[in-house]
Design a protein around this motif. Sequence first.
Motif, PDB file in Angstrom:
ATOM      1  N   HIS A  59      42.166  23.814 -44.399  1.00 25.80           N
ATOM      2  CA  HIS A  59      42.297  24.613 -43.190  1.00 25.80           C
ATOM      3  C   HIS A  59      43.757  24.635 -42.761  1.00 25.80           C
ATOM      4  N   PRO A  60      44.323  25.728 -42.348  1.00 21.28           N
ATOM      5  CA  PRO A  60      43.750  27.061 -42.267  1.00 21.28           C
ATOM      6  C   PRO A  60      43.737  27.736 -43.643  1.00 21.28           C
ATOM      7  N   ILE A  61      42.678  28.439 -43.940  1.00 19.68           N
ATOM      8  CA  ILE A  61      42.536  29.133 -45.215  1.00 19.68           C
ATOM      9  C   ILE A  61      43.554  30.274 -45.252  1.00 19.68           C
ATOM     10  N   ALA A  91      51.541  23.732 -47.012  1.00 26.39           N
ATOM     11  CA  ALA A  91      50.528  23.494 -45.984  1.00 26.39           C
ATOM     12  C   ALA A  91      49.103  23.750 -46.463  1.00 26.39           C
ATOM     13  N   GLY A  92      48.900  24.537 -47.485  1.00 24.27           N
ATOM     14  CA  GLY A  92      47.543  24.891 -47.886  1.00 24.27           C
ATOM     15  C   GLY A  92      46.961  24.062 -49.006  1.00 24.27           C
ATOM     16  N   ARG A  93      47.658  23.027 -49.445  1.00 29.52           N
ATOM     17  CA  ARG A  93      47.207  22.252 -50.606  1.00 29.52           C
ATOM     18  C   ARG A  93      45.843  21.648 -50.380  1.00 29.52           C
ATOM     19  N   PRO A  94      45.047  21.560 -51.407  1.00 26.32           N
ATOM     20  CA  PRO A  94      45.239  22.086 -52.759  1.00 26.32           C
ATOM     21  C   PRO A  94      44.904  23.575 -52.831  1.00 26.32           C
ATOM     22  N   TRP A  95      45.522  24.226 -53.821  1.00 30.51           N
ATOM     23  CA  TRP A  95      45.349  25.661 -54.049  1.00 30.51           C
ATOM     24  C   TRP A  95      44.491  25.880 -55.292  1.00 30.51           C
ATOM     25  N   ILE A  96      43.762  27.005 -55.292  1.00 30.93           N
ATOM     26  CA  ILE A  96      43.010  27.410 -56.480  1.00 30.93           C
ATOM     27  C   ILE A  96      43.389  28.843 -56.818  1.00 30.93           C
ATOM     28  N   CYS A  97      43.234  29.197 -58.077  1.00 29.44           N
ATOM     29  CA  CYS A  97      43.573  30.552 -58.520  1.00 29.44           C
ATOM     30  C   CYS A  97      42.447  31.505 -58.134  1.00 29.44           C
ATOM     31  N   ALA A  98      42.779  32.547 -57.384  1.00 28.03           N
ATOM     32  CA  ALA A  98      41.809  33.563 -57.013  1.00 28.03           C
ATOM     33  C   ALA A  98      41.881  34.752 -57.970  1.00 28.03           C
ATOM     34  N   CYS A  99      43.096  35.124 -58.367  1.00 30.24           N
ATOM     35  CA  CYS A  99      43.299  36.281 -59.243  1.00 30.24           C
ATOM     36  C   CYS A  99      44.598  36.104 -60.003  1.00 30.24           C
ATOM     37  N   SER A 137      28.876  33.487 -40.232  1.00 28.94           N
ATOM     38  CA  SER A 137      28.325  32.570 -41.224  1.00 28.94           C
ATOM     39  C   SER A 137      28.980  32.776 -42.595  1.00 28.94           C
ATOM     40  N   GLU A 138      29.771  33.836 -42.736  1.00 33.48           N
ATOM     41  CA  GLU A 138      30.440  34.155 -43.999  1.00 33.48           C
ATOM     42  C   GLU A 138      31.562  33.158 -44.296  1.00 33.48           C
ATOM     43  N   ASP A 139      31.800  32.937 -45.556  1.00 31.08           N
ATOM     44  CA  ASP A 139      32.898  32.084 -46.017  1.00 31.08           C
ATOM     45  C   ASP A 139      34.213  32.634 -45.448  1.00 31.08           C
ATOM     46  N   PRO A 140      35.045  31.798 -44.798  1.00 31.93           N
ATOM     47  CA  PRO A 140      36.276  32.305 -44.175  1.00 31.93           C
ATOM     48  C   PRO A 140      37.304  32.837 -45.175  1.00 31.93           C
TER      49      PRO A 140
END
Length: 173
Positions: A59-61, A91-99, A137-140
């Motif tokens: 957080h924050p996403i 600040a956002g660690r850990p990161w994942i690959c989205a695209c 309720s959706e994924d942020p």
Amino acid sequence: MMRTLSTQFRSIKHPRPNPNPKLSKSSSPTKSEIKFNVKPKSEPESESWCVYLLLSTNHPIKTYVGITNNFPRRLKQHNGELNGGAKASRAGRPWICACIVCGFPDRSEASIFESKWKAISRRAPRKSENDRLSKQSEDPSLPLLRHRQAALKKVKASLDCTHLEIIWHLDPF
């Protein structure tokens, strides 16, 4: 008072005595004594350039767009496993690959694509607050991914992307 240049300008160095007396100024080193650390220009790079979209898992996403010619190494840098990650991604660690968008022949073309993707993302309107409230309720991360995907579609429409491969690791829908 007269000063020498080397005391006035510290970047000017005095000539030093030759540390290797075997090589005098009159004799030049042989090819076997010269070591090159540079790849010949005719040899292609091992990996092509790519533009990637990362998603933070803390957080924050948020999302991050960047370029590299070695994605596994770059992701480790962003996650703090190796030195050299971008300051904006700490600040956002850990990161994942989205695209990941692969197939750029050089850094210049990848940089143009990255810049355009970021610019369109900044200018594109976000969904209204009413839409967000109805989907609490959706994924942020989904609205962020949808926003980046919409911007990517506009980039594809404005540039020749026929030689590129776009791989989504996280489905925004």
